[in-house]
Design a protein around this motif. Structure first.
Motif, short mmCIF file in Angstrom:
data_model
loop_
_atom_site.label_atom_id
_atom_site.label_comp_id
_atom_site.label_asym_id
_atom_site.label_seq_id
_atom_site.Cartn_x
_atom_site.Cartn_y
_atom_site.Cartn_z
N ILE A 1 3.08 0.79 -0.69
CA ILE A 1 2.91 1.45 0.80
C ILE A 1 2.80 3.06 0.30
CG2 ILE A 1 3.00 2.59 3.68
CD1 ILE A 1 4.03 -0.35 3.70
N TRP A 2 4.05 3.26 -0.22
CA TRP A 2 4.26 5.25 -1.00
C TRP A 2 3.29 5.31 -2.26
CZ3 TRP A 2 5.70 8.84 1.69
CH2 TRP A 2 6.41 9.03 2.32
N LYS A 3 3.14 3.85 -2.48
CA LYS A 3 1.91 4.40 -3.94
C LYS A 3 0.50 4.61 -3.58
CE LYS A 3 -0.29 1.20 -7.53
NZ LYS A 3 -1.80 1.08 -6.49
N HIS A 4 0.29 3.93 -2.31
CA HIS A 4 -1.01 3.68 -1.43
C HIS A 4 -1.42 5.34 -0.53
CE1 HIS A 4 -4.24 3.04 1.27
NE2 HIS A 4 -3.87 3.50 2.17
N LEU A 5 -0.41 5.53 -0.57
CA LEU A 5 -0.38 6.88 0.14
C LEU A 5 -0.27 8.57 -0.91
CD1 LEU A 5 2.49 6.42 2.94
CD2 LEU A 5 -0.31 6.71 3.21
N ILE A 6 0.13 7.98 -1.80
CA ILE A 6 -0.17 8.99 -3.12
C ILE A 6 -1.85 8.80 -3.75
CG2 ILE A 6 0.55 10.25 -5.28
CD1 ILE A 6 3.68 8.93 -4.46
N GLN A 7 -2.23 7.70 -3.91
CA GLN A 7 -3.40 7.36 -4.22
C GLN A 7 -4.68 7.54 -3.96
OE1 GLN A 7 -2.72 3.26 -5.79
NE2 GLN A 7 -3.60 3.91 -8.01
N LEU A 8 -4.55 7.52 -2.40
CA LEU A 8 -5.21 7.86 -0.83
C LEU A 8 -5.73 9.17 -1.40
CD1 LEU A 8 -7.61 6.76 0.89
CD2 LEU A 8 -5.64 7.55 2.37
N PRO A 9 -5.45 9.57 -1.11
CA PRO A 9 -5.87 11.28 -1.37
C PRO A 9 -6.57 12.02 -2.17
CG PRO A 9 -3.06 11.72 -1.30
CD PRO A 9 -3.43 9.68 -0.86
N ILE A 10 -5.88 11.12 -3.54
CA ILE A 10 -5.83 12.15 -4.95
C ILE A 10 -7.62 11.37 -5.37
CG2 ILE A 10 -5.63 11.58 -7.74
CD1 ILE A 10 -2.55 11.49 -7.11
N LEU A 11 -7.56 9.96 -5.51
CA LEU A 11 -9.37 9.42 -5.50
C LEU A 11 -10.04 9.86 -5.28
CD1 LEU A 11 -8.02 5.91 -6.10
CD2 LEU A 11 -8.73 7.16 -7.65
N THR A 12 -9.69 9.87 -3.34
CA THR A 12 -10.92 10.40 -2.17
C THR A 12 -11.48 12.23 -3.01
OG1 THR A 12 -9.86 9.71 -0.61
CG2 THR A 12 -11.31 10.85 0.38
N PHE A 13 -10.36 12.54 -3.31
CA PHE A 13 -10.41 14.13 -3.72
C PHE A 13 -11.45 14.30 -4.59
CE2 PHE A 13 -9.72 18.21 -6.06
CZ PHE A 13 -10.53 19.20 -4.99
#
Length: 387
Positions: A102-114
């Motif tokens: 879940i932490w991995k998801h929360l870290i990757q989400l803003p990076i890939l979206t940006f």
């Protein structure tokens, strides 16, 4: 270490290179007073053509350096390797340490979206980030970070991820294509939040991420209640795209949204359905079709919520579909496209070589002609002196 000077760090100008390869301007100018006018025009015309050819060659060389197969292959290989590593990391964390997934998801989400916003903004496709899948990801992130004690918020996250997001993998042909950042980002947007919610529902006994302890869910909470925020999103989307930014889309046809993209695909079944009542009502029909689709795909949510195996098998099937789409892309599309790119590169290299050979040949002829002209000039001057 000594700091290099500006002259050492600055690449030579292509104009300097051109001048170095053409050192006989002074000799040509010195002959202008004795050469016939037609000869002068020919020399000037040749020099202009050579300059134009040189500039075009420089542009082609630069483009080839940016798109050359060695660099392209290395970039694609690295992307593929990191994609495989990410899949292995997902499997390992989901199986042994779901809270860290879940932490991995929360870290990757803003990076890939940006990163996607930057890339799409350059292509004028950034309005795709107003689509429902990003809104659903935002709701899941709020649930994880701020409302993990709210059952209604968890129901919403569960319904959005097990419903519209996972179904979109098949509908929009999301593909497990590891070398493509765009395709991997699309797959992440639809699958990763679904796996995060799966971990919240079935692999979080301590309640760190999910403090909603209800094992049952009503049909209203699973299917009807999520339609309320969905309709609110749809109204907001309509106001932004069809009211606030309407003139921008009319002025610039390169700007795209999901609706405009679907409007261009005249063969797609959705395009035909949204034009049943004519182009005037196509956008309204597009919204109605989306609402019906969302309602239909959320009908089995109650089953997924109450059955670990039903939910797990469904997510496994979705991942298999994405892998199948990826294999279809690699063997049916990408292999041919990649080969075409390599062949195109080879053709460009051969064309540049041909132009350079032609350039050297013309240069040799020009020098020979100038030599004859100088000899002719000397002969004429000698005859004048004798007279």
């Amino acid at each position: 270490m000594d700091t290099p000077t500006l002259e050492e760090t600055t690449a030579p100008s292509p104009w300097v290179t051109y001048e170095k390869t053409n050192p006989d301007y002074d000799e040509i100018d010195s002959d202008f007073d004795v050469l016939p006018g037609r000869r002068i025009n020919q020399i000037v015309s040749k020099e202009k053509q050579k300059l134009r050819t040189f500039v075009n060659n420089q542009r082609m060389e630069l483009k080839l350096k940016m798109e050359n197969p060695p660099a392209m292959k290395m970039r694609d290989k690295l992307s593929f390797v990191f994609g495989i590593i990410d899949v292995c990391a997902c499997a390992f964390l989901l199986g042994g340490y779901p809270q860290f997934f879940i932490w991995k998801h929360l870290i990757q989400l803003p990076i890939l979206t940006f990163v996607r916003w930057i890339l799409y903004y350059k292509q004028k496709h950034h309005y795709f980030l107003l689509d429902f899948c990003y809104f659903a990801n935002f709701c899941v992130a709020l649930n994880l970070l701020y409302f993990n004690d709210s059952c209604n918020m968890f129901y919403l996250s569960f319904s959005f991820t097990a419903g519209p997001l996972t179904w979109a993998v098949g509908v929009w042909r999301n593909s497990m294509v590891f070398h493509s950042l765009d395709k991997i980002t699309s797959l992440f947007i639809h699958v990763s939040p679904s796996l995060a919610v799966w971990a919240m529902r079935w692999k979080d006994p301590s309640g760190i991420w999910n403090q909603c302890s209800k094992e049952e869910i009503s049909f209203y909470d699973a299917t009807i209640f999520p339609l309320i925020p969905y309709i609110l999103w749809q109204l907001g989307y309509f106001v932004i795209v069809q009211v606030i930014r309407r003139n921008k889309f009319k002025a610039d046809k390169e700007r795209l949204t999901s609706f405009l993209w679907m409007k261009q695909d005249t063969k797609h079944v959705v395009n035909k359905a949204m034009n049943i009542f004519g182009p005037k009502y196509s956008y309204h029909m597009f919204g109605v079709l989306q609402l019906i689709y969302t309602f239909v795909v959320m009908l089995p949510i109650k089953i997924f919520y109450q059955s670990f195996w039903a939910h797990t098998i469904w997510l496994t099937l979705v991942i298999i579909i994405s892998a199948w789409n990826g294999s279809s892309f690699y063997f049916e599309v990408f292999s041919k496209r990649y080969q075409n790119q390599l062949e195109e590169y080879q053709k460009r290299r051969e064309e540049i070589k041909r132009i350079e050979d032609q350039k050297r040949e013309e240069e040799t002829k020009r020098r020979e002609e100038e030599r004859r002209n100088r000899e002719e000039t000397r002969r004429i001057e000698d005859e004048r002196r004798r007279e």
